[in-house]
Design a protein around this motif. Structure first.
Motif, mmCIF file in Angstrom:
data_model
loop_
_atom_site.group_PDB
_atom_site.id
_atom_site.type_symbol
_atom_site.label_atom_id
_atom_site.label_comp_id
_atom_site.label_asym_id
_atom_site.label_seq_id
_atom_site.Cartn_x
_atom_site.Cartn_y
_atom_site.Cartn_z
ATOM 1 N N PRO A 173 28.103 2.474 -21.052
ATOM 2 C CA PRO A 173 27.857 1.416 -19.999
ATOM 3 C C PRO A 173 28.339 -0.098 -20.480
ATOM 4 C CG PRO A 173 25.968 2.268 -21.312
ATOM 5 C CD PRO A 173 27.223 3.093 -21.756
ATOM 6 N N HIS A 174 28.741 -0.783 -19.525
ATOM 7 C CA HIS A 174 29.361 -2.099 -20.032
ATOM 8 C C HIS A 174 28.068 -3.272 -19.789
ATOM 9 C CE1 HIS A 174 33.281 -0.302 -19.707
ATOM 10 N NE2 HIS A 174 33.166 -0.091 -18.596
ATOM 11 N N ASP A 175 27.004 -2.842 -19.228
ATOM 12 C CA ASP A 175 25.886 -3.745 -19.099
ATOM 13 C C ASP A 175 24.831 -3.755 -20.345
ATOM 14 O OD1 ASP A 175 24.969 -1.353 -18.147
ATOM 15 O OD2 ASP A 175 23.938 -2.248 -16.559
ATOM 16 N N ARG A 176 25.078 -2.895 -21.379
ATOM 17 C CA ARG A 176 24.341 -2.876 -22.385
ATOM 18 C C ARG A 176 24.990 -3.042 -23.736
ATOM 19 N NH1 ARG A 176 20.408 1.461 -19.471
ATOM 20 N NH2 ARG A 176 21.481 1.714 -17.318
ATOM 21 N N GLU A 177 23.895 -3.125 -24.706
ATOM 22 C CA GLU A 177 24.740 -3.251 -26.294
ATOM 23 C C GLU A 177 24.938 -1.880 -26.694
ATOM 24 O OE1 GLU A 177 23.020 -4.630 -30.410
ATOM 25 O OE2 GLU A 177 22.240 -5.552 -28.591
ATOM 26 N N VAL A 178 26.205 -1.401 -26.944
ATOM 27 C CA VAL A 178 26.426 -0.036 -27.283
ATOM 28 C C VAL A 178 27.155 -0.088 -28.556
ATOM 29 C CG1 VAL A 178 28.152 1.996 -26.664
ATOM 30 C CG2 VAL A 178 27.041 0.441 -24.733
ATOM 31 N N THR A 179 26.689 0.783 -29.631
ATOM 32 C CA THR A 179 27.181 1.261 -30.591
ATOM 33 C C THR A 179 27.799 2.725 -30.554
ATOM 34 O OG1 THR A 179 25.731 -0.258 -32.012
ATOM 35 C CG2 THR A 179 26.838 1.440 -33.491
ATOM 36 N N ALA A 180 29.072 2.775 -30.932
ATOM 37 C CA ALA A 180 29.972 4.320 -30.870
ATOM 38 C C ALA A 180 29.777 4.845 -32.317
ATOM 39 C CB ALA A 180 31.140 3.836 -30.032
ATOM 40 N N VAL A 181 29.749 6.081 -32.159
ATOM 41 C CA VAL A 181 30.227 6.783 -33.308
ATOM 42 C C VAL A 181 31.271 7.898 -32.947
ATOM 43 C CG1 VAL A 181 29.075 8.844 -34.706
ATOM 44 C CG2 VAL A 181 27.810 6.690 -34.500
ATOM 45 N N GLU A 182 32.284 7.980 -33.923
ATOM 46 C CA GLU A 182 33.385 8.798 -33.586
ATOM 47 C C GLU A 182 33.953 9.220 -34.830
ATOM 48 O OE1 GLU A 182 36.056 11.384 -32.770
ATOM 49 O OE2 GLU A 182 34.639 10.546 -31.014
ATOM 50 N N PRO A 183 34.002 10.604 -35.255
ATOM 51 C CA PRO A 183 34.579 11.209 -36.353
ATOM 52 C C PRO A 183 36.093 11.144 -36.438
ATOM 53 C CG PRO A 183 33.772 13.028 -35.182
ATOM 54 C CD PRO A 183 33.158 11.563 -34.506
ATOM 55 N N SER A 184 36.678 11.055 -35.617
ATOM 56 C CA SER A 184 38.204 11.324 -35.302
ATOM 57 C C SER A 184 38.849 10.030 -35.537
ATOM 58 C CB SER A 184 38.736 11.975 -34.339
ATOM 59 O OG SER A 184 40.023 11.824 -34.029
ATOM 60 N N ARG A 191 40.374 3.614 -28.719
ATOM 61 C CA ARG A 191 39.782 3.115 -28.056
ATOM 62 C C ARG A 191 40.230 1.439 -27.671
ATOM 63 N NH1 ARG A 191 34.404 4.465 -28.311
ATOM 64 N NH2 ARG A 191 33.623 2.462 -28.238
ATOM 65 N N PRO A 192 40.039 1.061 -26.407
ATOM 66 C CA PRO A 192 40.548 -0.019 -25.718
ATOM 67 C C PRO A 192 39.948 -1.284 -26.467
ATOM 68 C CG PRO A 192 38.954 0.463 -24.361
ATOM 69 C CD PRO A 192 39.042 1.701 -25.247
ATOM 70 N N ALA A 193 40.759 -2.272 -26.209
ATOM 71 C CA ALA A 193 40.449 -3.623 -26.979
ATOM 72 C C ALA A 193 38.846 -4.128 -26.260
ATOM 73 C CB ALA A 193 41.453 -4.651 -26.925
ATOM 74 N N GLY A 194 38.162 -4.605 -27.182
ATOM 75 C CA GLY A 194 36.861 -5.086 -26.210
ATOM 76 C C GLY A 194 35.863 -3.958 -26.087
ATOM 77 N N ALA A 195 36.092 -2.763 -26.646
ATOM 78 C CA ALA A 195 35.221 -1.764 -26.454
ATOM 79 C C ALA A 195 34.169 -1.831 -27.738
ATOM 80 C CB ALA A 195 35.948 -0.109 -26.790
ATOM 81 N N ALA A 196 32.975 -0.951 -27.607
ATOM 82 C CA ALA A 196 31.933 -1.221 -28.393
ATOM 83 C C ALA A 196 32.327 -1.108 -29.880
ATOM 84 C CB ALA A 196 30.773 -0.401 -28.106
ATOM 85 N N PRO A 197 31.831 -1.542 -31.022
ATOM 86 C CA PRO A 197 32.088 -1.284 -32.290
ATOM 87 C C PRO A 197 32.010 0.088 -32.383
ATOM 88 C CG PRO A 197 29.962 -2.476 -32.022
ATOM 89 C CD PRO A 197 30.511 -2.454 -30.736
ATOM 90 N N CYS A 198 32.700 0.664 -33.416
ATOM 91 C CA CYS A 198 32.689 2.326 -33.525
ATOM 92 C C CYS A 198 32.570 2.634 -35.048
ATOM 93 C CB CYS A 198 34.026 2.841 -33.170
ATOM 94 S SG CYS A 198 33.943 4.673 -33.080
ATOM 95 N N VAL A 199 31.711 3.354 -35.343
ATOM 96 C CA VAL A 199 31.436 3.766 -36.993
ATOM 97 C C VAL A 199 32.016 5.309 -36.775
ATOM 98 C CG1 VAL A 199 29.503 4.348 -38.224
ATOM 99 C CG2 VAL A 199 29.164 2.451 -36.788
ATOM 100 N N ALA A 200 32.691 5.637 -38.017
ATOM 101 C CA ALA A 200 33.009 6.909 -38.408
ATOM 102 C C ALA A 200 31.858 7.698 -38.866
ATOM 103 C CB ALA A 200 34.316 6.721 -39.409
ATOM 104 N N ALA A 201 31.378 8.492 -38.233
ATOM 105 C CA ALA A 201 30.366 9.354 -38.832
ATOM 106 C C ALA A 201 30.434 10.605 -37.900
ATOM 107 C CB ALA A 201 28.885 8.865 -38.745
#
Length: 384
Positions: A173-184, A191-201
């Motif tokens: 959702p673009h109207d909320r504060e998102v944190t992403a988790v993605e192992p790959s 992930r596109p420019a401006g996407a939510a910060p993403c953690v490797a986990a």
């Protein structure tokens, strides 16, 4: 002592040497609980269960110190170990299937006189499943607005959202504060420019404190997790509300409703063996399950998306963007595509599925799991 195994019997049944079992005893990894009258080691049912776990982790490549930490974990029982081992083995199988697919492509290329580059030749040995299919995601995988509306509505008034198994960021959702988790790494790189910060986990071990987020979401990713139940419990631990888009694998009628798995790809049923029931998944988050219909013109090219557009499955770009085809293997994929092409050409597919033309949406087993917020679920967060 009739219900115990001697060290020789245990070694023979397990396919290891007596010397190996002696070593496990000496280092404290597996100490038999009793001795025979003659003073020899004797293994009880519990000892054998532990031996099975030790050998399974060993054959998956774990070191003895790592194995000791795993089997000595007081929070993990025999069932949890079996689920974890199954997930690890599936991951290993997925890697092997991806390698077979890549090798098949190179063999086809060489048969046509095309030589692959050195980078392409080496990539097959380092690829994870998502690394194999991830580059195809942008072609067909994108947010389906009608499904997104269901997911975002289920998030309620959550302001901080954790997206686990986030992939390239669809459905965030673009109207909320998102944190992403993605192992790959491949998926994170797309992930596109401006996407939510993403953690490797990994979902099963999220690096966040209890109740760190208003909500946690997971979309079309649970089937990639090594231990789905453990991962869902982690989501419930770190967030007050949980929203998961997945599927109901225990609904026997579902496999018959979807013509692709029913008529062309029966191997898909093998991928669901041992998969947690819908009750197990909802219990893990303490929530409820709601059906999600797939619109006939679904924008997101997940496996079931083209149920009213069968020609799409003939397109390799479409198939490469879903993990199912890699997991069933090249032989099953080629047979299914060939049979579907023949039935589309002859009109057999249209005759067999003529009732689908009148449907705008179909229930193909996809479910939205929701917990927390207004549903009244009372769950004690717990690590597994």
């Amino acid at each position: 002592m009739e219900d115990h195994l001697t060290v020789g019997q245990a070694a023979e049944l397990a396919g290891v040497t007596v010397r190996t079992l002696h070593h496990y005893d000496e280092i404290g990894l597996l100490r038999p609980s009793t001795r025979t009258v003659a003073g020899h080691r004797a293994y009880s049912a519990g000892d054998v269960e532990r031996l099975r776990e030790v050998l399974a982790y060993r054959r998956l490549g774990f070191g003895l110190r790592e194995i000791a930490d795993l089997v000595n974990d007081p929070t993990t029982d025999a069932v949890a170990h079996l689920r974890r081992l199954r997930g690890l083995l599936l991951d290993q199988r997925d890697r092997a299937a991806a390698m077979v697919t890549a090798i098949d492509r190179e063999l086809e290329a060489r048969a046509m006189g095309i030589r692959t580059t050195p980078a392409e030749q080496l990539r097959v040995f380092g690829a994870q499943l998502y690394d194999e299919i991830g580059s195809a995601y942008p072609a067909t995988r994108r947010t389906e607005p009608r499904i997104a509306a269901r997911i975002w509505d289920a998030l309620g008034d959550a302001r901080t959202v954790l997206n686990v198994g986030a992939g390239t960021g669809s459905y965030e959702p673009h109207d909320r504060e998102v944190t992403a988790v993605e192992p790959s790494a491949v998926m994170r790189a797309q992930r596109p420019a401006g996407a939510a910060p993403c953690v490797a986990a990994a979902a099963e071990s999220l690096p966040f404190e209890d109740q760190s987020f208003d909500a946690a979401m997971a979309v079309s990713t649970v089937h990639h997790w090594r231990d789905p139940v453990a991962g869902l419990r982690e989501l419930r631990r770190v967030a007050r509300r949980v929203v998961v888009f997945t599927y109901d694998a225990e609904d026997t009628g579902w496999g018959q409703r979807f013509w692709l798995t029913r008529d062309y790809l029966p191997e898909f049923a093998d991928l669901l063996v041992g998969w947690p029931s819908l009750a197990d998944l909802t219990r893990a988050i303490g929530g409820r399950a709601e059906p999600v219909l797939v619109p006939w013109d679904c924008a997101d090219g997940f496996f079931e998306a083209y149920w009213r557009q069968p020609e799409a499955y003939l397109d390799e770009h479409v198939r490469r963007a879903t993990s199912v085809w890699t997991r069933v293997g090249a032989q099953a994929e080629q047979r299914a595509v060939r049979s579907l092409h023949e039935d589309l050409s002859s009109g057999r597919w249209a005759e067999r599925n003529r009732d689908l033309v009148a449907l705008d949406a179909a229930d193909l087993g996809l479910r939205l799991l929701v917990a927390g917020g207004d549903d009244g679920a009372a769950v004690t967060p717990a690590r597994t």
